[in-house]
Structures are given as structure tokens and as C-alpha cells.
Motif scaffolding. Structure first.
Motif, PDB file in Angstrom:
ATOM      1  N   ILE A 161      80.161 -29.635 -16.847  1.00 45.29           N
ATOM      2  CA  ILE A 161      80.379 -29.876 -15.419  1.00 45.29           C
ATOM      3  C   ILE A 161      79.472 -30.978 -14.890  1.00 45.29           C
ATOM      4  CG2 ILE A 161      80.450 -28.804 -13.133  1.00 45.29           C
ATOM      5  CD1 ILE A 161      82.521 -27.766 -15.282  1.00 45.29           C
ATOM      6  N   SER A 162      78.215 -30.992 -15.303  1.00 48.01           N
ATOM      7  CA  SER A 162      77.313 -32.032 -14.797  1.00 48.01           C
ATOM      8  C   SER A 162      77.779 -33.421 -15.235  1.00 48.01           C
ATOM      9  CB  SER A 162      75.876 -31.780 -15.249  1.00 48.01           C
ATOM     10  OG  SER A 162      75.785 -31.810 -16.661  1.00 48.01           O
ATOM     11  N   GLY A 163      78.239 -33.553 -16.461  1.00 47.97           N
ATOM     12  CA  GLY A 163      78.743 -34.840 -16.936  1.00 47.97           C
ATOM     13  C   GLY A 163      80.032 -35.245 -16.237  1.00 47.97           C
ATOM     14  N   ILE A 164      80.889 -34.279 -15.983  1.00 43.82           N
ATOM     15  CA  ILE A 164      82.140 -34.553 -15.275  1.00 43.82           C
ATOM     16  C   ILE A 164      81.840 -35.009 -13.851  1.00 43.82           C
ATOM     17  CG2 ILE A 164      84.231 -33.489 -14.321  1.00 43.82           C
ATOM     18  CD1 ILE A 164      84.292 -31.725 -16.877  1.00 43.82           C
ATOM     19  N   LEU A 165      80.961 -34.285 -13.159  1.00 42.91           N
ATOM     20  CA  LEU A 165      80.611 -34.652 -11.785  1.00 42.91           C
ATOM     21  C   LEU A 165      79.894 -35.994 -11.741  1.00 42.91           C
ATOM     22  CD1 LEU A 165      80.598 -33.899  -8.807  1.00 42.91           C
ATOM     23  CD2 LEU A 165      78.455 -32.680  -9.208  1.00 42.91           C
ATOM     24  N   TRP A 166      78.957 -36.211 -12.636  1.00 42.42           N
ATOM     25  CA  TRP A 166      78.233 -37.476 -12.674  1.00 42.42           C
ATOM     26  C   TRP A 166      79.194 -38.640 -12.916  1.00 42.42           C
ATOM     27  CZ3 TRP A 166      73.828 -39.334 -11.094  1.00 42.42           C
ATOM     28  CH2 TRP A 166      73.407 -40.563 -11.544  1.00 42.42           C
ATOM     29  N   GLY A 167      80.135 -38.484 -13.829  1.00 41.91           N
ATOM     30  CA  GLY A 167      81.118 -39.533 -14.090  1.00 41.91           C
ATOM     31  C   GLY A 167      82.003 -39.801 -12.885  1.00 41.91           C
ATOM     32  N   ALA A 168      82.374 -38.754 -12.162  1.00 46.24           N
ATOM     33  CA  ALA A 168      83.207 -38.927 -10.964  1.00 46.24           C
ATOM     34  C   ALA A 168      82.438 -39.682  -9.887  1.00 46.24           C
ATOM     35  CB  ALA A 168      83.669 -37.571 -10.438  1.00 46.24           C
ATOM     36  N   LEU A 169      81.174 -39.298  -9.677  1.00 49.71           N
ATOM     37  CA  LEU A 169      80.372 -39.925  -8.628  1.00 49.71           C
ATOM     38  C   LEU A 169      79.947 -41.344  -8.978  1.00 49.71           C
ATOM     39  CD1 LEU A 169      78.112 -36.914  -7.584  1.00 49.71           C
ATOM     40  CD2 LEU A 169      80.088 -37.850  -6.358  1.00 49.71           C
ATOM     41  N   SER A 170      79.777 -41.624 -10.270  1.00 53.57           N
ATOM     42  CA  SER A 170      79.315 -42.957 -10.670  1.00 53.57           C
ATOM     43  C   SER A 170      80.463 -43.950 -10.815  1.00 53.57           C
ATOM     44  CB  SER A 170      78.526 -42.868 -11.977  1.00 53.57           C
ATOM     45  OG  SER A 170      79.374 -42.490 -13.040  1.00 53.57           O
ATOM     46  N   GLY A 171      81.681 -43.496 -10.575  1.00 47.06           N
ATOM     47  CA  GLY A 171      82.825 -44.412 -10.617  1.00 47.06           C
ATOM     48  C   GLY A 171      83.252 -44.797 -12.023  1.00 47.06           C
ATOM     49  N   ASP A 225      87.624 -43.795 -15.984  1.00 39.60           N
ATOM     50  CA  ASP A 225      88.623 -42.731 -16.158  1.00 39.60           C
ATOM     51  C   ASP A 225      88.303 -41.533 -15.270  1.00 39.60           C
ATOM     52  OD1 ASP A 225      86.314 -41.989 -17.503  1.00 39.60           O
ATOM     53  OD2 ASP A 225      87.392 -40.972 -19.107  1.00 39.60           O
ATOM     54  N   ASN A 226      88.025 -41.774 -13.994  1.00 37.75           N
ATOM     55  CA  ASN A 226      87.515 -40.661 -13.194  1.00 37.75           C
ATOM     56  C   ASN A 226      88.549 -39.854 -12.427  1.00 37.75           C
ATOM     57  OD1 ASN A 226      88.016 -42.317 -11.040  1.00 37.75           O
ATOM     58  ND2 ASN A 226      85.935 -42.319 -10.251  1.00 37.75           N
ATOM     59  N   LEU A 227      89.834 -40.169 -12.480  1.00 30.90           N
ATOM     60  CA  LEU A 227      90.827 -39.360 -11.768  1.00 30.90           C
ATOM     61  C   LEU A 227      90.823 -37.926 -12.277  1.00 30.90           C
ATOM     62  CD1 LEU A 227      93.073 -38.968  -9.740  1.00 30.90           C
ATOM     63  CD2 LEU A 227      94.684 -39.700 -11.513  1.00 30.90           C
ATOM     64  N   TRP A 228      90.834 -37.711 -13.584  1.00 34.41           N
ATOM     65  CA  TRP A 228      90.824 -36.361 -14.128  1.00 34.41           C
ATOM     66  C   TRP A 228      89.544 -35.629 -13.736  1.00 34.41           C
ATOM     67  CZ3 TRP A 228      87.180 -34.310 -17.367  1.00 34.41           C
ATOM     68  CH2 TRP A 228      86.336 -35.202 -18.036  1.00 34.41           C
ATOM     69  N   ARG A 229      88.454 -36.376 -13.611  1.00 35.39           N
ATOM     70  CA  ARG A 229      87.180 -35.767 -13.218  1.00 35.39           C
ATOM     71  C   ARG A 229      87.271 -35.184 -11.806  1.00 35.39           C
ATOM     72  NH1 ARG A 229      83.044 -37.837 -16.747  1.00 35.39           N
ATOM     73  NH2 ARG A 229      83.878 -39.508 -18.021  1.00 35.39           N
ATOM     74  N   TRP A 230      87.854 -35.964 -10.871  1.00 37.55           N
ATOM     75  CA  TRP A 230      88.003 -35.489  -9.501  1.00 37.55           C
ATOM     76  C   TRP A 230      88.963 -34.305  -9.437  1.00 37.55           C
ATOM     77  CZ3 TRP A 230      84.529 -36.215  -6.093  1.00 37.55           C
ATOM     78  CH2 TRP A 230      83.772 -37.383  -6.079  1.00 37.55           C
ATOM     79  N   VAL A 231      89.999 -34.325 -10.242  1.00 35.37           N
ATOM     80  CA  VAL A 231      90.941 -33.198 -10.284  1.00 35.37           C
ATOM     81  C   VAL A 231      90.229 -31.944 -10.801  1.00 35.37           C
ATOM     82  CG1 VAL A 231      93.039 -32.319 -11.404  1.00 35.37           C
ATOM     83  CG2 VAL A 231      92.982 -34.655 -10.502  1.00 35.37           C
TER      84      VAL A 231
END
Length: 136
Positions: free
Chosen positions: A31-41, A44-50
Motif C-alpha cells: 500500500i505504501s508503494g502504491i500510494l507513493w507512486g500515485a502521489l509522485s505521478g 502508470d498511476n491510474l491503477w494506483r488511484w483506482v
């Protein structure tokens, strides 16, 4: 027994989502890696935001449908909750992952690094609770 069933259902859903994410996207459900990737732009962050929306939406849906506040609201002062979150965030960065990445996915993949990391953060958590509740 009634407290066991929600925990069992939650565990099965966490496991199913971790397996699904690994199977369909080849990604570890940390989860931390997914959230960090979403916030850092990340590119491939669409799946992260979903994924993050599903975490928040699932909790909201549970509360809305059941009317149960689970877990109970914290009694901590806000500054302690924020300080605890910052300390956990620093630990997540130092440990290159969180309980979901190392504990759920890493151990499931028999990753030696994740097994050691999970043993360290679990023993640190146990020692901290013991220290606060029994010594301080």
C-alpha cells in the motif's frame, strides 16, 4: 465468534486483492508503494488511484451499510496520531515497504528480505506496546 467473521472476510479480501494485482498487473500490493507512486505521478498511476479509491471506498461502504464504526474511533490527541503516522512513514521508507508489501505479499512469495522485515517490525511493535503499557 462474531468478531472472527469480519476478520476472516477482511483477510480473504486482502489476500484475493493481492493475488489479483500480482496476477493481472504483475505488481506487489504494498500500500505504501502504491500510494507513493500515485502521489509522485508515476507514469502508470491510474491503477494506483483506482486501488486507493477501492481501499477508501470499501471502508466507507462498510460503515455506510453496517452503521458500525469499526475499529472504534481513536482516543489519541491529534498531535500523537500525526506524530505516529510520521514515525511509521519514516519506517516504511527505511524498510522499503510496509506490512502489506512485506507481511502479506513478501512472505507469501517466500522473500527472505520480507520475512526478516516482518519479523523486525512485528517484534518492534510488540516491544513498543509492552513498554508503553507495562513499563511507562
Amino acid at each position: 465468534m462474531t468478531q472472527f467473521l469480519p476478520a476472516l472476510a477482511g483477510g480473504l479480501l486482502i489476500g484475493a486483492s493481492a493475488v489479483g494485482l500480482l496476477y493481472w498487473l504483475g505488481r506487489i500490493a504494498g500500500i505504501s508503494g502504491i500510494l507513493w507512486g500515485a502521489l509522485s505521478g508515476a507514469a502508470d498511476n491510474l491503477w494506483r488511484w483506482v486501488f486507493v479509491a477501492g481501499l477508501l471506498g470499501g471502508a466507507w461502504l462498510f460503515h455506510a451499510l453496517s452503521g458500525v464504526h469499526y475499529p472504534a474511533p481513536s482516543q489519541l490527541p491529534m498531535w500523537q496520531a500525526i506524530l505516529g503516522g510520521l514515525v511509521v512513514g519514516i519506517g516504511v521508507k527505511l524498510g522499503s515497504g510496509c506490512t502489506s508489501g512485506h507481511g502479506v505479499c513478501g512472505i507469501g512469495r517466500l522473500s527472505p528480505r520480507s520475512i526478516v522485515a516482518t519479523m523486525l517490525f512485528m517484534s518492534t511493535g510488540i516491544a513498543t506496546v509492552y513498554l508503553i503499557r507495562h513499563i511507562l
